[in-house]
Structures are given as C-alpha cells and as structure tokens.
Design a protein around this motif. Structure first.
Motif, PDB file in Angstrom:
ATOM      1  N   ALA A  11      10.528  10.359 -12.683  1.00  0.00           N
ATOM      2  CA  ALA A  11      11.483  10.443 -11.695  1.00  0.00           C
ATOM      3  C   ALA A  11      11.258  11.305 -10.492  1.00  0.00           C
ATOM      4  CB  ALA A  11      12.914  10.608 -12.129  1.00  0.00           C
ATOM      5  N   GLY A  27      10.756  14.893 -11.303  1.00  0.00           N
ATOM      6  CA  GLY A  27      11.684  14.817 -12.792  1.00  0.00           C
ATOM      7  C   GLY A  27      11.378  13.799 -13.601  1.00  0.00           C
ATOM      8  N   PHE A  79      12.228   5.438  -9.646  1.00  0.00           N
ATOM      9  CA  PHE A  79      13.438   6.093 -10.306  1.00  0.00           C
ATOM     10  C   PHE A  79      13.752   7.265  -9.536  1.00  0.00           C
ATOM     11  CE2 PHE A  79      16.029   8.318 -13.434  1.00  0.00           C
ATOM     12  CZ  PHE A  79      16.772   7.403 -13.597  1.00  0.00           C
ATOM     13  N   TRP A  81      17.124  10.066  -9.356  1.00  0.00           N
ATOM     14  CA  TRP A  81      18.262  10.426  -9.943  1.00  0.00           C
ATOM     15  C   TRP A  81      18.805  11.654  -9.096  1.00  0.00           C
ATOM     16  CZ3 TRP A  81      19.675  15.559 -12.359  1.00  0.00           C
ATOM     17  CH2 TRP A  81      20.855  15.354 -12.902  1.00  0.00           C
ATOM     18  N   ASN A 123      15.137   9.792 -22.900  1.00  0.00           N
ATOM     19  CA  ASN A 123      16.518   9.136 -22.178  1.00  0.00           C
ATOM     20  C   ASN A 123      15.906   8.005 -21.164  1.00  0.00           C
ATOM     21  OD1 ASN A 123      19.018   8.710 -20.739  1.00  0.00           O
ATOM     22  ND2 ASN A 123      18.597  10.544 -19.512  1.00  0.00           N
ATOM     23  N   MET A 147      21.881   9.379 -22.529  1.00  0.00           N
ATOM     24  CA  MET A 147      22.813  10.235 -21.843  1.00  0.00           C
ATOM     25  C   MET A 147      24.139   9.423 -21.447  1.00  0.00           C
ATOM     26  SD  MET A 147      21.326  10.538 -18.082  1.00  0.00           S
ATOM     27  CE  MET A 147      22.626  11.262 -17.249  1.00  0.00           C
ATOM     28  N   PHE A 149      25.533   7.924 -18.999  1.00  0.00           N
ATOM     29  CA  PHE A 149      25.085   6.598 -18.104  1.00  0.00           C
ATOM     30  C   PHE A 149      24.732   5.407 -18.978  1.00  0.00           C
ATOM     31  CE2 PHE A 149      22.097   3.701 -15.771  1.00  0.00           C
ATOM     32  CZ  PHE A 149      22.917   3.587 -14.628  1.00  0.00           C
ATOM     33  N   PRO A 230      19.632  23.907 -14.658  1.00  0.00           N
ATOM     34  CA  PRO A 230      19.402  23.191 -16.131  1.00  0.00           C
ATOM     35  C   PRO A 230      18.677  21.866 -16.073  1.00  0.00           C
ATOM     36  CG  PRO A 230      21.637  23.440 -15.430  1.00  0.00           C
ATOM     37  CD  PRO A 230      21.012  23.673 -14.481  1.00  0.00           C
ATOM     38  N   GLY A 232      16.516  19.056 -16.927  1.00  0.00           N
ATOM     39  CA  GLY A 232      15.278  18.989 -17.874  1.00  0.00           C
ATOM     40  C   GLY A 232      15.346  19.771 -18.830  1.00  0.00           C
ATOM     41  N   ALA A 233      16.345  20.596 -19.119  1.00  0.00           N
ATOM     42  CA  ALA A 233      16.363  21.527 -20.411  1.00  0.00           C
ATOM     43  C   ALA A 233      16.213  20.789 -21.636  1.00  0.00           C
ATOM     44  CB  ALA A 233      17.550  22.498 -20.331  1.00  0.00           C
ATOM     45  N   GLY A 234      17.144  19.513 -21.859  1.00  0.00           N
ATOM     46  CA  GLY A 234      17.176  18.823 -22.641  1.00  0.00           C
ATOM     47  C   GLY A 234      15.849  18.189 -23.283  1.00  0.00           C
ATOM     48  N   ASP A 235      15.181  17.471 -22.314  1.00  0.00           N
ATOM     49  CA  ASP A 235      13.945  16.839 -22.570  1.00  0.00           C
ATOM     50  C   ASP A 235      12.834  17.971 -22.714  1.00  0.00           C
ATOM     51  OD1 ASP A 235      15.017  14.370 -21.665  1.00  0.00           O
ATOM     52  OD2 ASP A 235      15.074  15.328 -19.702  1.00  0.00           O
TER      53      ASP A 235
HETATM   54  P1  AMP Z   1      17.979  16.458 -19.107  1.00  0.00           P
HETATM   55  O1  AMP Z   1      17.004  17.119 -19.604  1.00  0.00           O
HETATM   56  O2  AMP Z   1      19.223  15.903 -19.642  1.00  0.00           O
HETATM   57  O3  AMP Z   1      18.902  17.555 -17.794  1.00  0.00           O
HETATM   58  O4  AMP Z   1      17.480  15.159 -18.071  1.00  0.00           O
HETATM   59  C1  AMP Z   1      17.277  15.477 -16.754  1.00  0.00           C
HETATM   60  C2  AMP Z   1      16.269  14.457 -16.230  1.00  0.00           C
HETATM   61  O5  AMP Z   1      16.852  12.964 -16.655  1.00  0.00           O
HETATM   62  C3  AMP Z   1      16.131  14.340 -14.787  1.00  0.00           C
HETATM   63  O6  AMP Z   1      14.921  14.738 -14.479  1.00  0.00           O
HETATM   64  C4  AMP Z   1      16.442  12.851 -14.598  1.00  0.00           C
HETATM   65  O7  AMP Z   1      15.349  12.386 -13.701  1.00  0.00           O
HETATM   66  C5  AMP Z   1      16.392  12.163 -15.593  1.00  0.00           C
HETATM   67  N1  AMP Z   1      17.696  11.247 -15.804  1.00  0.00           N
HETATM   68  C6  AMP Z   1      18.786  11.327 -15.183  1.00  0.00           C
HETATM   69  N2  AMP Z   1      19.463  10.239 -15.339  1.00  0.00           N
HETATM   70  C7  AMP Z   1      18.881   9.271 -15.962  1.00  0.00           C
HETATM   71  C8  AMP Z   1      18.984   7.761 -16.684  1.00  0.00           C
HETATM   72  N3  AMP Z   1      20.218   7.321 -16.423  1.00  0.00           N
HETATM   73  N4  AMP Z   1      17.848   7.497 -17.346  1.00  0.00           N
HETATM   74  C9  AMP Z   1      17.036   8.168 -17.459  1.00  0.00           C
HETATM   75  N5  AMP Z   1      16.257   9.281 -17.082  1.00  0.00           N
HETATM   76  C10 AMP Z   1      17.498   9.965 -16.371  1.00  0.00           C
END
Ligand code: AMP
Length: 302
Positions: A11, A27, A79, A81, A123, A147, A149, A230, A232-235
């Motif tokens: 993304a 991202g 994509f 976000w 995700n 997530m 969404f 934060p 991307g922390a989860g991924d």
């Molecule tokens: P996280 O690790 O949860 O903070 O994930 C952040 C990343 O999730 C960001 O870099 C976004 O590009 C991506 N993201 C946000 N919303 C969505 C979605 N609905 N589907 C897939 N990726 C997403």
C-alpha cells in the motif's frame, strides 16, 4: 526452499500522528510482514499493486530476498490507506480506505509457491484469504490477521476463513468487536471455538497475550521512551512471530513463546519511525539485544 508465504496488502499510506505526518509512504500488511520476517527466514509475497507504485519500494523488498513472483502489477491505482492517531497511539482511526487494484484482484500463485510450509494470511479481504487457502497444499501452519474494516464488512467470509486456520493474530479492539465480548480472556476462548488453536491478541503498548487450549502466555511491550508511529506494528509483530516459527521449524510451546517475544521485538522497532524507515536500518545485532532484554525483563528468580 522458501519457508513462508504471505498474502496481504502492499500500500501507499498517508498518516497523521501527534508527532508528524507522512504522505503516500510505503505501507501495507504484506509489506511490513515480509520485511520483518525476512530477518528470520525466506519469504514469498502474493499481492497486487498499480502501475503507479514506485519501483524503488519493490527493490527494498527484493533486496531483503523477498520473492516477488506472486506480485501482480495491474492497471489502476495502488491500494491506499489514510489513518490518524491521537495521543493514545493504541487506536488507529481510519480516515480513508481505497481498495484500488485490490477490488478485482485474483491471486495467481506461481506453482512453486503452492507448497510453502508456513502461510500468513495478512490483513486483506477475507475472500482473498480464502482464495489463497484453496490454492495451496495444506501448510504446516496457517495464521490469519484482520481488522475492523473486514469484521464490519465481511463477517461471514471472515468466520469461514477462521474455521480453516491454526492461528489468529488480532488486536484487542478487533477481538472484542468480532466476538462482541468485552473481556479479552472470554473473547480469546470464543475465538478458539471458531476454529484456531492459537489466538494471539496484540495490545499495543500493553503487550501481547497468547491463548491456547488451557494455557496463557503474556509478554509486555518493549519499554520505549518514544513511540512515533504505530502503523504496521501488528504486521511486523506477525512477521517476527511467523518468521521465528519458520526458522525454528517447530511448533511446540517453547517455540511459540519465543516467537511471541520475537514478534514483540520486531514491532518495537517499527513504531520508532514512519513507514518501514526503522526496519530499513535495523541489524540482526539489535534484534538479538532486544530479545535478551526481554528475557531479562521477564525473569523471575524464585
Ligand atoms: P497495522 O499493523 O495493523 O498497523 O497495519 C497497518 C497497515 O495495514 C497499513 O500499512 C495499511 O496500508 C494496511 N491496511 C489498512 N487498512 C487495510 C485494509 N482494510 N486491508 C488491508 N490492509 C489495510
């Protein structure tokens, strides 16, 4: 042979935090995941970007040895976000989600990708996660992230994919939303009833909780004096978790616990800067140092 396959988003993110902003930076769930996991094992990525996606971003992943053979470049926008954080950095507020080329993406897996022992469904639309699951030979371990969404928009598909995976790695607020259960222990147990045998609940600055049948394991977050972004922390956590398991080639309790700690270590770096910036300058030595600090932090002498 590459050990880890990931499908997820690649993304361009636009982010506001109390400490700064970043426009259209690299991202995506699969991006953070694969970069993080590349410190532990070899990774194959399945995703789509638009023709507007900068080649330099792909080069960063290729330089870490990430196999981009499953990355399609399609006509249309990448994509995107956009998100915002207040002083409580645990909760991202989504300002905008533009699926772009993900709206009609059909993952095409190169033949060589079909037999990868560890699979992470990062995700992304649960229908795409199901599609990938149908196309692979049963991996040793399948883990899933999602997530709000998708919990709101694709609940049925999400429950179908949950029934087919071994591990679910999710935020606390999303675990509550999915189960409609405010208590996290009960929420985790309910998720175990949906199918996975391992549930990992990420709690931002409060650490992470792993629940398996009859067992709990909890790690604190690394005590940082400055958290910058934060996103991307989860991924990144999931990349360290799955990467560590793939490298160990074992799934016993000790390997799972070590993987949770490596997930926490990796996430602690990502939040120190925007996008992948901190990971780009990360060394194996720094990872090992924080891992040792975790061991020290969690030790009880009697
Ligand atoms: P996280 O690790 O949860 O903070 O994930 C952040 C990343 O999730 C960001 O870099 C976004 O590009 C991506 N993201 C946000 N919303 C969505 C979605 N609905 N589907 C897939 N990726 C997403």
């Amino acid at each position: 042979m590459p050990e880890l396959l990931v499908v997820g988003s690649v993304a361009l993110d636009t982010i506001r935090t109390p400490f700064g902003k970043a426009d259209e930076v690299l991202g995506g769930s699969a991006t953070f995941f694969s970069y993080s996991a590349s410190f532990f094992t070899t990774v194959r990525l399945v995703a789509v970007v638009g023709a507007d996606f900068p080649q330099a971003h792909l080069d960063l992943l290729a330089r870490r040895g990430v196999d981009l053979g499953g990355l399609q470049v399609a006509d249309g926008p990448t994509f995107r976000w956009a998100g915002e954080y207040g002083y409580d950095l645990n909760e991202a507020k989504t300002l905008d989600t533009r699926l772009g080329v993900f709206a009609d993406f059909h993952p095409a897996l190169p033949d060589a990708f079909r037999r990868t022992p560890f699979l992470f469904l990062a995700n992304i639309d649960p229908e795409l996660q199901l599609d990938v699951l149908r196309k692979v030979e049963r991996p040793r371990l399948v883990a899933l992230d999602t997530m709000n969404f998708w919990i709101q928009g694709q609940r049925d598909a999400l429950r179908r994919v949950l029934a087919k995976v071994d591990a679910f790695v999710v935020n606390d607020s999303e675990a509550r939303m999915l189960t409609e259960e405010p208590n996290l222990v009960k929420a985790a147990r309910r998720i175990l009833g949906y199918g996975p045998r391992i549930v990992v609940i990420k709690r931002g600055e409060y650490g992470a909780l792993m629940v398996t049948e009859g067992r709990f394991f909890f790690v604190p977050a690394f005590p940082l004096d400055a958290v910058f972004d934060p996103t991307g922390a989860g991924d990144t956590f999931a990349g360290g978790f799955m990467g560590s398991l793939a490298r160990a080639g074992r799934l016993d309790e000790a390997a799972l616990r070590r993987a949770i700690v490596y997930g926490s270590v990796m996430a602690s770096f990502t939040v120190e800067d925007f996008s992948l910036n901190r990971l780009l300058r990360l060394t194996d030595r720094e990872i090992q140092d924080r891992y040792q600090t975790f061991r020290e932090m969690m030790r009880l002498d009697d």
